[in-house]
Design an enzyme around this catalytic site. Structure first.
Site, PDB file in Angstrom:
ATOM      1  N   VAL A 222       1.860  -0.019  -6.230  1.00 51.40           N
ATOM      2  CA  VAL A 222       1.772  -1.202  -7.114  1.00 51.40           C
ATOM      3  C   VAL A 222       1.685  -0.844  -8.599  1.00 51.40           C
ATOM      4  CG1 VAL A 222       0.820  -2.733  -5.351  1.00 51.40           C
ATOM      5  CG2 VAL A 222      -0.756  -1.441  -6.821  1.00 51.40           C
TER       6      VAL A 222
ATOM      7  N   TYR B 117     -12.380   6.535 -12.616  1.00 45.87           N
ATOM      8  CA  TYR B 117     -12.588   5.358 -11.760  1.00 45.87           C
ATOM      9  C   TYR B 117     -13.335   4.278 -12.525  1.00 45.87           C
ATOM     10  CZ  TYR B 117     -14.021   2.840  -7.476  1.00 45.87           C
ATOM     11  OH  TYR B 117     -14.238   1.903  -6.485  1.00 45.87           O
TER      12      TYR B 117
ATOM     13  N   ALA C  70     -11.055  -6.278  -6.977  1.00 51.00           N
ATOM     14  CA  ALA C  70     -12.063  -5.425  -6.340  1.00 51.00           C
ATOM     15  C   ALA C  70     -12.662  -4.495  -7.377  1.00 51.00           C
ATOM     16  CB  ALA C  70     -11.432  -4.604  -5.214  1.00 51.00           C
TER      17      ALA C  70
ATOM     18  N   TYR D 120      -6.426 -12.320 -18.779  1.00 50.98           N
ATOM     19  CA  TYR D 120      -5.464 -13.213 -18.135  1.00 50.98           C
ATOM     20  C   TYR D 120      -6.104 -14.565 -17.827  1.00 50.98           C
ATOM     21  CZ  TYR D 120      -1.267 -10.438 -17.587  1.00 50.98           C
ATOM     22  OH  TYR D 120      -0.105  -9.759 -17.824  1.00 50.98           O
TER      23      TYR D 120
ATOM     24  N   ARG E 261     -17.357  10.355   1.427  1.00 51.69           N
ATOM     25  CA  ARG E 261     -18.479   9.470   1.098  1.00 51.69           C
ATOM     26  C   ARG E 261     -19.666   9.810   1.977  1.00 51.69           C
ATOM     27  NH1 ARG E 261     -15.421   3.894  -0.546  1.00 51.69           N
ATOM     28  NH2 ARG E 261     -13.939   4.405   1.058  1.00 51.69           N
TER      29      ARG E 261
ATOM     30  N   ASP F 183       0.863  -1.179   0.000  1.00 50.80           N
ATOM     31  CA  ASP F 183       0.000   0.000   0.000  1.00 50.80           C
ATOM     32  C   ASP F 183       0.898   1.226   0.000  1.00 50.80           C
ATOM     33  OD1 ASP F 183      -1.857   2.080   0.837  1.00 50.80           O
ATOM     34  OD2 ASP F 183      -3.190   0.454   1.489  1.00 50.80           O
TER      35      ASP F 183
ATOM     36  N   GLY G 271       0.282 -10.152 -13.476  1.00 53.09           N
ATOM     37  CA  GLY G 271       1.562 -10.738 -13.898  1.00 53.09           C
ATOM     38  C   GLY G 271       2.153 -11.583 -12.783  1.00 53.09           C
TER      39      GLY G 271
HETATM   40  N1  UDP Z   1     -23.832  12.535  -1.213  1.00 54.48           N
HETATM   41  C1  UDP Z   1     -24.465  13.562  -0.525  1.00 54.48           C
HETATM   42  N2  UDP Z   1     -23.733  14.284   0.387  1.00 54.48           N
HETATM   43  C2  UDP Z   1     -22.428  14.005   0.663  1.00 54.48           C
HETATM   44  C3  UDP Z   1     -21.788  12.942  -0.025  1.00 54.48           C
HETATM   45  C4  UDP Z   1     -22.522  12.234  -0.958  1.00 54.48           C
HETATM   46  O1  UDP Z   1     -25.648  13.841  -0.731  1.00 54.48           O
HETATM   47  O2  UDP Z   1     -21.842  14.703   1.508  1.00 54.48           O
HETATM   48  C5  UDP Z   1     -24.616  11.723  -2.177  1.00 54.48           C
HETATM   49  C6  UDP Z   1     -23.961  11.600  -3.545  1.00 54.48           C
HETATM   50  O3  UDP Z   1     -24.379  12.648  -4.386  1.00 54.48           O
HETATM   51  C7  UDP Z   1     -24.476  10.245  -4.000  1.00 54.48           C
HETATM   52  C8  UDP Z   1     -24.633   9.444  -2.722  1.00 54.48           C
HETATM   53  O4  UDP Z   1     -24.674  10.410  -1.670  1.00 54.48           O
HETATM   54  O5  UDP Z   1     -25.737  10.373  -4.617  1.00 54.48           O
HETATM   55  C9  UDP Z   1     -23.508   8.466  -2.458  1.00 54.48           C
HETATM   56  O6  UDP Z   1     -22.296   9.158  -2.557  1.00 54.48           O
HETATM   57  P1  UDP Z   1     -20.871   8.529  -2.233  1.00 54.48           P
HETATM   58  O7  UDP Z   1     -19.854   9.579  -2.529  1.00 54.48           O
HETATM   59  O8  UDP Z   1     -20.872   7.949  -0.872  1.00 54.48           O
HETATM   60  O9  UDP Z   1     -20.693   7.293  -3.221  1.00 54.48           O
HETATM   61  P2  UDP Z   1     -21.178   6.946  -4.698  1.00 54.48           P
HETATM   62  O10 UDP Z   1     -22.246   5.929  -4.511  1.00 54.48           O
HETATM   63  O11 UDP Z   1     -21.706   8.164  -5.392  1.00 54.48           O
HETATM   64  O12 UDP Z   1     -19.951   6.408  -5.335  1.00 54.48           O
END
Ligand code: UDP
Length: 316
Positions: free
Chosen positions: A60, A148, A117, A162, A189, A34, A105
């Site tokens: 990595v 992403y 993942a 692979y 998040r 990491d 690899g």
């Molecule tokens: N979201 C929100 N307020 C925040 C962070 C996220 O309303 O402070 C909403 C975001 O717009 C999405 C959902 O919550 O619709 C989940 O967001 P997250 O970033 O957790 O992950 P995502 O599922 O979008 O990858």
């Protein structure tokens, strides 16, 4: 029999750190690589000194080598929260292209089983609901989330290449929104942000009108799913959705977290980020049937555990 050895890339991250504990508990020798870009050593520092645990600070994206046998590789390195991958777009694309190539690899040389993942993001703004593994997705290839989404899609394609070309025992986990201890309080998040603000009576920021939905899985359930997917025989080249099908609108999540924490936070509304998927819910029939897995921890119970974790972190 010699101990099973597992290499976990991203092992200091949110999911990676729980995987370290799971595999150590099951008697494996665990090696982590990491670079700590979006993870923290604090997630695994309690494992230092454990006879079966090795931590290697390493990116990595560069050539990987580990002495001795490797039975299993879990490629979990990658910034995974939208604010992280938008802040580190090139690294995100490298770790899920070059990092995937290097770890595949290594799997080829060591004849290791390989678990990638992946993510529900590969479905993009899905046109079917709930999402089944057979769905190909609806991803904007040039939007801000593409760094992403497309890297994960590329990694899936490379894992399958692979598998087909070299017969590597590849398994792909499409991981849906997961929450719990070891999330960073500032990872942006939704669950972590809402809880951290609720605990401090700060405004809770709902993006858009909050009608978009997600389905949240508590981390212990998810880790059990990854473990089963990793140890089950005869899953070469198989893909599994892993997540909790319990769906909730983001506005209702905000209200629920305010209720459980007893917070005085007000809800405020912010602009919806570009390409934010309107709804997400896994169809987990395949995981139920084949690896006998389904989540056991409901949202309220999981949120309480997560709130306890953040409470200790914020008010030590
Ligand atoms: N979201 C929100 N307020 C925040 C962070 C996220 O309303 O402070 C909403 C975001 O717009 C999405 C959902 O919550 O619709 C989940 O967001 P997250 O970033 O957790 O992950 P995502 O599922 O979008 O990858």
């Amino acid at each position: 029999m010699a101990k099973q050895r597992v290499l976990i890339t991203g092992g200091a991250g949110f999911l990676g750190s729980h995987l370290c504990e799971k595999f150590l508990d099951k008697g494996y020798e665990v090696i982590v690589m990491d670079n700590l870009l979006t993870s923290t050593i604090d997630n695994v520092s309690h494992l230092f000194g454990h006879d079966n645990f090795t931590f290697i600070k390493y990116n990595v994206v560069n050539y990987i080598y580990v002495e001795g046998k490797i039975d299993l590789i879990l490629h979990f390195a990658c910034p995974a929260s939208p604010i992280d991958y938008i802040k580190h777009p090139i690294h995100t694309m490298k770790v899920d292209s070059l990092g995937t190539l290097n770890s595949l690899g290594l799997a080829k040389i060591k004849k290791s089983r390989y678990v990638f993942a992946s993510t529900s993001e590969i479905y993009g703004s899905a046109r079917i609901h709930p999402q089944k593994e057979s769905y190909w997705g609806n991803v904007n290839p040039v939007g801000p989330r593409s760094v992403y989404d497309e890297a994960k899609r590329f990694s899936e394609a490379m894992s399958m290449a692979y598998h087909r070309k070299y017969n590597i025992d590849v398994r792909i986990a499409r991981i849906f929104n997961t929450y719990g201890p070891n999330m960073r309080p500032d990872d942006g998040r939704v669950v972590s942000s809402f809880i951290v603000n609720a605990l401090q009576n700060k405004p809770i920021e709902v993006f858009g009108d909050g009608s978009q939905s997600r389905s949240f899985c508590f981390v212990d359930d998810l880790i059990e799913g990854i473990f089963r997917l990793s140890v089950h025989d005869n899953l070469n080249g198989e893909i599994f959705n892993l997540g909790n099908p319990e769906e909730i609108k983001i506005i209702d999540l905000a209200k629920l977290i305010i209720e459980i924490t007893g917070s005085k936070s007000e809800i405020i509304y912010k602009e919806l980020p570009e390409d934010d998927p309107p709804a997400r819910k896994p169809d987990i029939d395949k995981a139920k049937k084949i690896i006998d897995w389904q989540p056991k921890i409901g949202l309220k119970e999981g949120l309480k555990k997560t709130i306890d974790y953040f409470k200790k972190m914020i008010e030590p």
